[in-house]
Design an enzyme around this catalytic site. Structure first.
Site, mmCIF file in Angstrom:
data_model
loop_
_atom_site.group_PDB
_atom_site.id
_atom_site.type_symbol
_atom_site.label_atom_id
_atom_site.label_comp_id
_atom_site.label_asym_id
_atom_site.label_seq_id
_atom_site.Cartn_x
_atom_site.Cartn_y
_atom_site.Cartn_z
ATOM 1 N N PRO A 12 0.796 -1.223 0.000
ATOM 2 C CG PRO A 12 -0.091 -1.052 2.147
ATOM 3 C CD PRO A 12 0.602 -2.002 1.224
ATOM 4 C CG ASN A 13 -0.245 4.297 1.386
ATOM 5 O OD1 ASN A 13 -1.269 4.752 0.887
ATOM 6 N ND2 ASN A 13 -0.209 3.808 2.607
ATOM 7 C CE1 TYR A 25 8.577 5.095 2.492
ATOM 8 C CE2 TYR A 25 7.377 7.135 2.842
ATOM 9 C CZ TYR A 25 7.696 5.854 3.231
ATOM 10 O OH TYR A 25 7.139 5.327 4.368
ATOM 11 C CB ALA A 79 1.569 0.065 6.051
ATOM 12 C CG HIS A 82 5.328 -2.322 10.089
ATOM 13 N ND1 HIS A 82 6.680 -2.607 10.131
ATOM 14 C CD2 HIS A 82 5.185 -1.351 9.159
ATOM 15 C CE1 HIS A 82 7.316 -1.816 9.281
ATOM 16 N NE2 HIS A 82 6.432 -1.053 8.685
ATOM 17 C CG ASP A 89 0.302 -17.248 8.045
ATOM 18 O OD1 ASP A 89 1.391 -17.358 8.642
ATOM 19 O OD2 ASP A 89 -0.808 -17.210 8.632
ATOM 20 C CD GLU A 100 10.814 -7.593 5.224
ATOM 21 O OE1 GLU A 100 10.171 -6.737 5.840
ATOM 22 O OE2 GLU A 100 11.313 -8.598 5.784
ATOM 23 C CG HIS A 102 11.125 -2.380 4.121
ATOM 24 N ND1 HIS A 102 9.751 -2.294 4.028
ATOM 25 C CD2 HIS A 102 11.391 -3.588 4.669
ATOM 26 C CE1 HIS A 102 9.224 -3.393 4.519
ATOM 27 N NE2 HIS A 102 10.200 -4.201 4.900
ATOM 28 C CB ILE A 103 12.102 2.899 -0.190
ATOM 29 C CG1 ILE A 103 11.601 2.157 -1.433
ATOM 30 C CG2 ILE A 103 12.751 4.236 -0.565
ATOM 31 C CD1 ILE A 103 10.426 2.815 -2.133
ATOM 32 C CB SER A 104 12.551 4.585 4.608
ATOM 33 O OG SER A 104 11.623 3.748 5.279
#
Length: 151
Positions: A12-13, A25, A79, A82, A89, A100, A102-104
């Site tokens: 999302p986002n 970002y 998001a 978390h 699962d 995995e 993550h940009i930040s």
């Protein structure tokens, strides 16, 4: 020529990249990231399928469909990192290698961002490298897949 296929899944986002909090970002758009991934995939011999959804159930449906179609998953759950046991699962159930991304640097941000349900099922985690992290994730995935093929 591709030796493997990888699903790059975005949560999302991330469709707002380029305009959403550029200090965190960056200014690249999701289309820019998709092009980075496809170019890196071509260089690495990976066929890249790139998707984004704000809906948790859509991400899970794509993961289920990928079970028989791809060799690995690169995921920025955003998001849902978390909050979503369901995504963790689904990743576990499909039995494919997972990276995995993550940009930040989530570990330098709010405390609630320090926990990831996805990390427990990931083969590697890339954080805080900006959109370049997607390239690192694909490079790692290519290595994982080559090592598995060599066994």
């Amino acid at each position: 020529m591709s030796f493997a296929s990888v699903l790059v899944l975005n949560g999302p986002n991330l469709n707002l990249l380029g305009t959403r909090e550029p200090a965190i970002y960056g200014v690249e758009t999701l289309d820019d990231v998709a092009k980075l991934c496809r170019d890196a995939g071509e260089r690495l011999g990976l066929a890249v399928d790139f998707c984004q959804s704000n809906a948790e159930h859509q991400l899970i449906d794509w993961l289920h469909a990928a079970r028989t179609k791809v060799d690995g998953i690169v995921i920025n759950p955003a998001a849902y990192t978390h909050t979503s046991v369901a995504i963790a699962d689904a990743l576990s159930a499909i039995g494919k290698p997972v990276v995995e991304v993550h940009i930040s640097n989530v570990h330098r941000r709010e405390a609630f961002r320090h926990h990831s349900y996805v990390s427990a099922v990931a083969d590697a985690i890339i954080v805080g490298c900006g959109t370049q992290g997607y390239i690192f994730a694909l490079e790692r995935m290519a290595t994982i897949l080559k090592n598995r093929a060599a066994k």
